[in-house]
Design a protein around this motif. Structure first.
Motif, PDB file in Angstrom:
ATOM      1  N   ARG A 130      45.913  36.169  12.196  1.00  0.00           N
ATOM      2  CA  ARG A 130      45.256  34.876  11.986  1.00  0.00           C
ATOM      3  C   ARG A 130      46.199  33.948  11.218  1.00  0.00           C
ATOM      4  NH1 ARG A 130      43.282  32.508   7.920  1.00  0.00           N
ATOM      5  NH2 ARG A 130      42.506  34.194   6.611  1.00  0.00           N
ATOM      6  N   GLN A 131      46.361  32.744  11.726  1.00  0.00           N
ATOM      7  CA  GLN A 131      47.292  31.790  11.131  1.00  0.00           C
ATOM      8  C   GLN A 131      46.768  31.276   9.791  1.00  0.00           C
ATOM      9  OE1 GLN A 131      50.429  31.053  12.812  1.00  0.00           O
ATOM     10  NE2 GLN A 131      49.622  33.016  13.522  1.00  0.00           N
TER      11      GLN A 131
ATOM     12  N   ALA B  82      48.013  42.891   7.640  1.00  0.00           N
ATOM     13  CA  ALA B  82      46.617  42.447   7.509  1.00  0.00           C
ATOM     14  C   ALA B  82      46.200  41.681   8.757  1.00  0.00           C
ATOM     15  CB  ALA B  82      46.475  41.571   6.274  1.00  0.00           C
ATOM     16  N   ARG B  83      44.916  41.392   8.860  1.00  0.00           N
ATOM     17  CA  ARG B  83      44.427  40.622  10.007  1.00  0.00           C
ATOM     18  C   ARG B  83      44.891  39.177   9.919  1.00  0.00           C
ATOM     19  NH1 ARG B  83      41.549  44.557   8.103  1.00  0.00           N
ATOM     20  NH2 ARG B  83      40.281  45.934   9.410  1.00  0.00           N
ATOM     21  N   SER B  84      45.057  38.667   8.701  1.00  0.00           N
ATOM     22  CA  SER B  84      45.563  37.305   8.506  1.00  0.00           C
ATOM     23  C   SER B  84      47.010  37.361   8.053  1.00  0.00           C
ATOM     24  CB  SER B  84      44.735  36.581   7.440  1.00  0.00           C
ATOM     25  OG  SER B  84      44.894  37.213   6.186  1.00  0.00           O
ATOM     26  N   GLU B 163      36.746  39.103   3.752  1.00  0.00           N
ATOM     27  CA  GLU B 163      35.533  39.611   4.406  1.00  0.00           C
ATOM     28  C   GLU B 163      35.342  38.976   5.800  1.00  0.00           C
ATOM     29  OE1 GLU B 163      34.023  41.785   2.314  1.00  0.00           O
ATOM     30  OE2 GLU B 163      32.587  42.431   3.871  1.00  0.00           O
ATOM     31  N   ALA B 164      35.573  37.667   5.863  1.00  0.00           N
ATOM     32  CA  ALA B 164      35.318  36.922   7.106  1.00  0.00           C
ATOM     33  C   ALA B 164      36.266  37.308   8.232  1.00  0.00           C
ATOM     34  CB  ALA B 164      35.423  35.420   6.842  1.00  0.00           C
ATOM     35  N   ASP B 165      37.386  37.960   7.876  1.00  0.00           N
ATOM     36  CA  ASP B 165      38.377  38.308   8.897  1.00  0.00           C
ATOM     37  C   ASP B 165      38.227  39.737   9.419  1.00  0.00           C
ATOM     38  OD1 ASP B 165      39.629  35.845   8.815  1.00  0.00           O
ATOM     39  OD2 ASP B 165      41.054  36.449   7.249  1.00  0.00           O
ATOM     40  N   LEU B 166      37.328  40.512   8.803  1.00  0.00           N
ATOM     41  CA  LEU B 166      37.323  41.958   9.072  1.00  0.00           C
ATOM     42  C   LEU B 166      37.050  42.299  10.532  1.00  0.00           C
ATOM     43  CD1 LEU B 166      35.685  43.444   5.841  1.00  0.00           C
ATOM     44  CD2 LEU B 166      38.095  43.479   6.549  1.00  0.00           C
ATOM     45  N   ASP B 167      36.314  41.439  11.234  1.00  0.00           N
ATOM     46  CA  ASP B 167      35.998  41.765  12.622  1.00  0.00           C
ATOM     47  C   ASP B 167      36.946  41.124  13.635  1.00  0.00           C
ATOM     48  OD1 ASP B 167      33.934  43.427  11.923  1.00  0.00           O
ATOM     49  OD2 ASP B 167      32.452  41.804  11.875  1.00  0.00           O
TER      50      ASP B 167
END
Lengths: 211, 211
Positions: A130-131, B82-84, B163-167
């Motif tokens: 995610r950017q 990480a996701r971000s 938290e908002a990126d976990l999915d």
């Protein structure tokens, strides 16, 4: 292999290979007349070395004011076991960059520097994650240092024993070392991307003996 | 695994493990008001950190005068994806030692420090190699630094995503890294000793998650 066991150079191609292979560097600066050395993540973009950190870091706040710094990146390539204790050594490649940092405030340069940092560490990763949001951009400090005053030093090859020791019944040689990945430990059930599953550092030491 | 991703500590056991595992350190000092950071070989003996070099080194000549120094040793344990982009990180263990160096001039302490340095790098090697002559002892500079002002900082565990990126459908996890030896390259026909053939660094990171 033993012709030039240790040497210094200002050759930019050599400097770039070392900076690009090293995952971290050590940044030195002076604060209240005392020296400090802090491990830091970096990335090179042409003639610029970017340093990455959080605005909460005392080091980055100090450096952002444009004080003198010294950035040193070192790769350990092997342990050199000589016949004598005295000639034991290490094969390594290091770069020292002297200069002053400029804080990157331009949004586009900052975003590009962040991309360089992520791609430096894990090539292929930037586009998948995610950017950064505007808040995250503000929450990141990027410093830029010119590579004008950079030099490299390296040692390659086998032990340099004294002539008189060459026939001693003591094994001599080099134990090569490299930073090697293990299998990725997943935090979710997504498919493991190939850049994580088959992660490898570039290895510039493999080309040194051919010089 | 995610309870304490990053933390600092003055715990001497943690500090000792990091200094003992690291093969090199980076020494920072101030010369003519400029900071310098140089990779150096070290070894710990109880509460003392020894730094090893040649009398020809400008760094060691400066440091031997008892000026302030900062010794930093860093172990890279993994890349944290990480996701971000923002939460990408590295797992590492580092030690920072502040102090002043004392040049070791006592012959017995110097010899013992040299033994610690060799045994630190390749346990078992000291007794096999030709021992130093008096000239070689004089041709070696050993500095001693107290570990009184030492601290460690480390990060362990997986990514700390929002938290908002976990999915998000983005693979996240850790790529573990370690300094790993390859097969020794022999310089003579003597039998390869087991400490070279099966060389391994101690790996303190393996015990971290159990804390």
């Amino acid at each position: 292999m033993k012709r030039h066991p240790e040497r210094g150079t200002y050759d930019r191609a050599t400097i770039d290979v070392i900076l690009d292979e090293a995952l971290i560097c050590h940044v030195g600066f002076v604060h209240d007349e005392h020296p400090y050395v802090i491990p830091t993540i970096h990335a090179r973009d042409g003639d610029t070395l970017y340093l990455h950190g959080s605005p909460g870091s005392r080091m980055l706040r100090n450096l952002a004011q444009g004080i003198d710094l010294c950035v040193t990146a070192t790769l350990l390539d092997g342990l050199v076991l000589a016949r004598s204790v005295y000639h034991h050594s290490m094969n390594y490649r290091s770069v020292v960059v002297l200069g002053r940092a400029r804080e990157v405030t331009d949004r586009e340069e900052k975003l590009r520097a962040m991309e360089r940092v992520v791609e430096h560490v894990v090539p292929g990763r930037w586009a998948d994650a995610r950017q950064p949001s505007e808040g995250e951009l503000k929450g990141t400090t990027i410093l830029a240092v010119s590579l004008d005053e950079a030099s490299a030093k390296l040692r390659t090859g086998g032990p340099s024993d004294d002539e008189a020791d060459l026939d001693l019944p003591v094994w001599a040689g080099v134990i090569p070392l490299a930073l090697v990945p293990a299998a990725p430990a997943a935090d979710n059930d997504e498919r493991v991307p190939s850049y994580a599953e088959r992660y490898r550092r570039p290895n510039g030491s493999a080309t040194l003996d051919a010089e």
